[in-house]
Design a protein around this motif. Structure first.
Motif, mmCIF file in Angstrom:
data_model
loop_
_atom_site.group_PDB
_atom_site.id
_atom_site.type_symbol
_atom_site.label_atom_id
_atom_site.label_comp_id
_atom_site.label_asym_id
_atom_site.label_seq_id
_atom_site.Cartn_x
_atom_site.Cartn_y
_atom_site.Cartn_z
ATOM 1 N N THR A 1 -0.581 5.039 -0.795
ATOM 2 C CA THR A 1 -1.726 5.791 -1.302
ATOM 3 C C THR A 1 -1.755 7.201 -0.747
ATOM 4 O OG1 THR A 1 -3.167 5.016 0.494
ATOM 5 C CG2 THR A 1 -3.115 3.709 -1.529
ATOM 6 N N GLU B 1 0.839 -1.196 0.000
ATOM 7 C CA GLU B 1 0.000 0.000 0.000
ATOM 8 C C GLU B 1 0.875 1.247 0.000
ATOM 9 O OE1 GLU B 1 -3.894 1.935 2.250
ATOM 10 O OE2 GLU B 1 -2.998 0.079 2.986
ATOM 11 N N MET C 1 -7.984 1.067 -13.105
ATOM 12 C CA MET C 1 -6.622 0.526 -13.068
ATOM 13 C C MET C 1 -5.946 0.837 -14.393
ATOM 14 S SD MET C 1 -7.899 -2.993 -11.259
ATOM 15 C CE MET C 1 -9.558 -2.718 -11.941
ATOM 16 N N GLY D 1 -3.141 5.401 -5.833
ATOM 17 C CA GLY D 1 -1.897 4.725 -5.516
ATOM 18 C C GLY D 1 -2.053 3.214 -5.490
ATOM 19 N N ARG D 2 -1.055 2.555 -4.953
ATOM 20 C CA ARG D 2 -1.080 1.091 -4.855
ATOM 21 C C ARG D 2 -1.881 0.696 -3.622
ATOM 22 N NH1 ARG D 2 0.810 -2.525 -7.893
ATOM 23 N NH2 ARG D 2 1.430 -4.622 -7.231
ATOM 24 N N GLN D 3 -2.859 -0.174 -3.823
ATOM 25 C CA GLN D 3 -3.793 -0.491 -2.746
ATOM 26 C C GLN D 3 -4.414 -1.867 -2.960
ATOM 27 O OE1 GLN D 3 -7.404 2.179 -3.216
ATOM 28 N NE2 GLN D 3 -6.075 3.078 -4.787
ATOM 29 N N VAL E 1 -2.802 -3.563 -6.202
ATOM 30 C CA VAL E 1 -2.894 -3.128 -7.588
ATOM 31 C C VAL E 1 -2.790 -1.612 -7.629
ATOM 32 C CG1 VAL E 1 -5.419 -2.985 -7.489
ATOM 33 C CG2 VAL E 1 -4.287 -3.307 -9.693
ATOM 34 N N ASN E 2 -2.200 -1.070 -8.692
ATOM 35 C CA ASN E 2 -2.162 0.373 -8.898
ATOM 36 C C ASN E 2 -3.522 0.831 -9.417
ATOM 37 O OD1 ASN E 2 0.603 0.494 -8.206
ATOM 38 N ND2 ASN E 2 1.198 0.007 -10.304
ATOM 39 N N GLU F 1 -3.483 -5.963 -13.975
ATOM 40 C CA GLU F 1 -2.518 -6.798 -13.255
ATOM 41 C C GLU F 1 -3.167 -8.144 -12.975
ATOM 42 O OE1 GLU F 1 -0.228 -4.953 -10.065
ATOM 43 O OE2 GLU F 1 -0.980 -2.989 -10.711
ATOM 44 N N ASP G 1 -5.899 -1.323 -19.817
ATOM 45 C CA ASP G 1 -6.440 -0.918 -18.531
ATOM 46 C C ASP G 1 -7.605 -1.820 -18.130
ATOM 47 O OD1 ASP G 1 -8.275 -0.121 -20.372
ATOM 48 O OD2 ASP G 1 -8.304 1.987 -19.808
#
Length: 427
Positions: free
Chosen positions: A112, A110, A183, A126-128, A164-165, A187, A220
């Motif tokens: 974010t 994470e 996204m 962000g990445r979460q 995931v971003n 991913e 995406d």
């Protein structure tokens, strides 16, 4: 008498001595040191986390030739955050070494930054780790990436949900609420690819461990959830536009690929009969199914019904029934290189979870079991954890998979059954 007169004279001189008043600067310094003065809280959260050692080993030999540990890692977690009236930030970082695959671990779970947008909306970038839906280990509308290697090796359940971003926007209305997730790059799941666990290959008709991955689409993906509560009942509608988390399709040369996937579904959860009842459904649509140059999974209808309750004091239980129906089943069999290894048109699955907490919740015993009457295979996941204090946690368990056919979902994993243990220290 002389002593009393001397004392009176001393008091008089003290009372009538000149008094020097403190300056404004001196008064300010005195108040700054006042222990009763109000302290201003820092927006930064203190650093926390844990250190963990984990080890897991197979309970039998592997026909595909894998002989190393299923889990062998030293891991450290770092967590901190920032909270102010306008901004919220968070960081969760894993560092360590995984000897099972001979790799260093640097996993940003994470990172974010969030902010309110007006009075009824929130934006988080962000990445979460993202999740929704009502299933327990069963994901109909939660199509965010999963880490199945972590799940089958005995890592904490937290690691089943992969980060995931993404950009997540939330709107909170008086009646309904809305979550939108974008996204920028799809991913995939961390699926079983021969790196740590073997699996069945329908082309060769045997278990393999090739240690390879399909190329991820440079495209995406997006998800949406509309949810609300009415008279104690929770309702939700879902949508997903992206790709399959595992490479279920193939190109013209037979190379596995992630097929395009659109999904639409709904769920409901409500109190009933002294417990919680939940139902969920989804329709998985394959836009590439009619593409003659590609092989893609057929459209599917998914359904789930679950119930959870406290059986006796400190013992809870839950059951689930899951159905996966393949539409245009003959077209599905025709698309397979070996139709005898195909899935049933109506795959059924039952799950049972039992959880007991004792010794003032220091001891937890749990069992999660999957059984498919159509595939005739099963997966048992017993686990025990003991936490003597707030700093230490000792956990251990088994992952037992087997079935009557080597090509079914759990039957293909019988050589991967393992035992594991983890020791964690929180700081």
């Amino acid at each position: 008498m002389i002593r009393l007169q001397s004392l009176s004279l001393a008091l008089g001189l003290t009372l009538f001595a000149p008094v020097t008043l403190a300056s404004d600067e001196e008064w300010d310094e005195a108040w700054e040191d006042d222990p009763w003065a109000e302290q201003v809280a820092s927006p930064w959260q203190p650093l926390s986390g844990y250190l963990e050692l984990g080890y897991g080993t197979r309970l039998q030999s592997d026909s595909a030739g894998l002989d190393g540990p299923t889990l062998s890692q030293a891991l450290g977690r770092l967590e901190t955050g920032y909270r102010s009236d306008r901004l919220q930030g968070s960081l969760r970082l894993d560092l360590g070494y995984d000897d099972a695959v001979d790799q260093w671990i640097f996993d940003v779970r994470e990172l974010t930054l969030g902010t309110d947008v007006g009075t009824d909306a929130h934006l988080k970038v962000g990445r979460q780790v993202l999740t929704w839906g009502t299933g327990d280990y069963l994901f109909l509308n939660d199509l965010f990436p999963k880490d199945w290697q972590a799940f089958f090796s005995g890592q904490d359940d937290e690691y089943l949900k992969a980060p995931v971003n993404a950009i997540k926007g939330s709107w909170y209305g008086q009646i309904v609420n809305l979550d939108l997730v974008y996204m920028p790059r799809f991913e995939a799941d961390n699926y079983l690819n021969g790196e740590r666990f073997s699996y069945f290959d329908p082309i060769s008709g045997q278990k393999v461990a090739p240690d390879k991955r399909a190329d991820e689409p440079s495209d995406d993906a997006a998800s949406a959830r509309l949810y609300w509560t009415h008279q104690g009942t929770e309702y939700a509608l879902y949508g997903y536009w992206g790709y399959t988390g595992q490479p279920l399709g193939a190109d013209a040369q037979g190379k596995p690929q992630h097929a395009r996937l659109n999904a639409y579904g709904a769920s409901v959860r409500l109190p009933a009969m002294g417990g919680l009842l939940n139902a969920e459904t989804a329709y998985h649509l394959s836009p590439d199914a009619d593409n003659i140059t590609l092989s893609a999974p057929q459209d599917k209808v998914l359904a789930l019904l679950g119930y959870e309750t406290e059986l006796v004091t400190n013992l809870t239980g839950s059951v689930q029934y899951y159905l996966e129906h393949i539409r245009d089943y003959q077209d599905y069999l025709t698309s397979l290189p070996n139709p005898e290894y195909g899935a049933d048109q109506n795959r059924q699955l039952f799950t049972l979870r039992l959880t007991y907490r004792g010794m003032q919740e220091k001891l937890t015993l749990s069992l999660f079991s999957f059984y498919s009457p159509t595939d005739r295979d099963f997966y048992l996941k017993p686990q025990v954890s003991y936490r003597p204090n707030d700093q230490w946690l000792l956990s251990g368990g088994l992952n037992l998979m087997n079935g009557q056919e080597q090509h079914t979902f759990f039957g293909q994993l019988d050589d991967n059954s393992n035992a594991w243990v983890r020791l964690r220290y929180y700081y």
